[in-house]
Design an enzyme around this catalytic site. Sequence first.
Site, PDB file in Angstrom:
ATOM      1  N   ASP A   9       0.848  -1.197   0.000  1.00 38.87           N
ATOM      2  CA  ASP A   9       0.000   0.000   0.000  1.00 38.87           C
ATOM      3  C   ASP A   9       0.881   1.244   0.000  1.00 38.87           C
ATOM      4  O   ASP A   9       1.722   1.424   0.894  1.00 38.87           O
ATOM      5  CB  ASP A   9      -0.895  -0.034   1.248  1.00 38.87           C
ATOM      6  CG  ASP A   9      -1.962   1.042   1.224  1.00 38.87           C
ATOM      7  OD1 ASP A   9      -2.144   1.682   0.175  1.00 38.87           O
ATOM      8  OD2 ASP A   9      -2.619   1.243   2.269  1.00 38.87           O
ATOM      9  N   ASP A 111      -3.401   2.486  -5.867  1.00 35.64           N
ATOM     10  CA  ASP A 111      -2.241   2.578  -4.970  1.00 35.64           C
ATOM     11  C   ASP A 111      -2.046   1.363  -4.070  1.00 35.64           C
ATOM     12  O   ASP A 111      -1.270   1.425  -3.107  1.00 35.64           O
ATOM     13  CB  ASP A 111      -2.355   3.829  -4.100  1.00 35.64           C
ATOM     14  CG  ASP A 111      -3.592   3.803  -3.202  1.00 35.64           C
ATOM     15  OD1 ASP A 111      -4.503   3.004  -3.461  1.00 35.64           O
ATOM     16  OD2 ASP A 111      -3.633   4.592  -2.233  1.00 35.64           O
ATOM     17  N   GLU A 112      -2.706   0.252  -4.347  1.00 30.38           N
ATOM     18  CA  GLU A 112      -2.515  -0.925  -3.494  1.00 30.38           C
ATOM     19  C   GLU A 112      -2.745  -2.205  -4.273  1.00 30.38           C
ATOM     20  O   GLU A 112      -3.507  -2.237  -5.246  1.00 30.38           O
ATOM     21  CB  GLU A 112      -3.445  -0.872  -2.276  1.00 30.38           C
ATOM     22  CG  GLU A 112      -4.922  -0.867  -2.622  1.00 30.38           C
ATOM     23  CD  GLU A 112      -5.823  -0.891  -1.400  1.00 30.38           C
ATOM     24  OE1 GLU A 112      -5.464  -1.525  -0.386  1.00 30.38           O
ATOM     25  OE2 GLU A 112      -6.904  -0.282  -1.469  1.00 30.38           O
TER      26      GLU A 112
END
Length: 428
Positions: A9, A111-112
């Site tokens: 993350d 974003d993860e």
Amino acid sequence: MKTIIFHIDVNSAYLSWSALKRLEAGDTTDLRQIPSIVGGDMQKRHGVVLAKSIPAKKYGITTGEPIVNAFRKCPFLVLEAPDHQLYHQRSHELMEYLSGICPEIEQLSVDECFMDFTPIQKRFPSPEAAASMIKDQIRERFGFTVNIGISDKKVLAKMASDFKKPDLVHTLYTNEIQQKMWPLPVSSLYMCGKSSVQSLLKLEIKTIGDLAQTDKSILYSHMKSHGTLLWEYANGIDNSTICSAPTEAKGIGNSTTLPKDVTDRDNACHCLLSLSDSVASRLREAGQLAGMISVEIKYSNFQSVSHQTALLSPSNVSGVIYETACRLFDELWNKEPIRLLGIRSSKLTDSLSPVQLSLFDLPQDNKISKALPEVNHESTNRPSGMTKGSHVSPSPEKLSALDKTLDSIRKKYGNHAVIRGSFLSKDS
């Protein structure tokens, strides 16, 4: 071989990536080191905090709150406009790098992602050593930091990555949940939003440990299937696997950002019906059948979740996709306000290819009729013994023929030539 899963993350992704852009352009101020936020125009729908710096967090600023509220808490905040093209570029670079380490990547959002570390674990001294190497290389190579959670279960890996930040590695294996996770407040549990927290507090359930040790039948009676899901997560029960998508995989989908947050099931399903019509129509136009349907929910705090299921038989029928989408929605929604809904189809096959039917494709009680309530399936020529009001779902062939007829009408006279009765009643 023991299953090992990483959840990777990016720390304050939007703000970090915007900060790097400014630094690369010659700016001497690092947004990450001062009270700053990324957000949109306060006069528009997107006038909320998309990301915040750690210094901004100290003022009580939270992701998803209106920008005007954030400035009340900290008048000297620095506001940076979002650059989604930049974010997708940075995301692509990160995922490409991670795929070079291990191709078993399941991207959850920009974003993860999850990484199935299991196949490559013998190359490294330990999972912790590998995770530390990955996070350090990301910082040195790209200039931003990540947290990495390690576990034998996906949900626990995600929980671990949310522990102390930034630029850290944490483990949360099944045998560690009582020590590391149970003392945490229920608000820390993945998928436990504000509405769920309030419901649990009314039951005097304050910690994840309290939740884990509660009779799940009590949770189901108050919170239905979502209560059961939270109980499973609190006990580290998660049998889902990494669903890595090959680059050649294709699908057809549609999503919509809602004009205002939706907080009730009826409005959500009304939106899902429109999306189902759109996806099914595009499938038919492409001559494709979908073997899998997924539903995405983005909440008002910008947290995104998704759920997918395989269809019993590949289909491009609007009613089938809608009924499946509603079922997935009921399993997924945590009763928090919804900002965006999406439906995506995958595992596509040619509509002219032979299809293996299941027993459930045979006419049965009003399954699809309930999914499309505005269609009256009664017939004056009822089979003997069938009373008025009894329903038999139309066959897949009849449903498909109906959809094709509607397609042809709309193609000739426009998309609004035929409108569902439920849409008319909703707008009236």
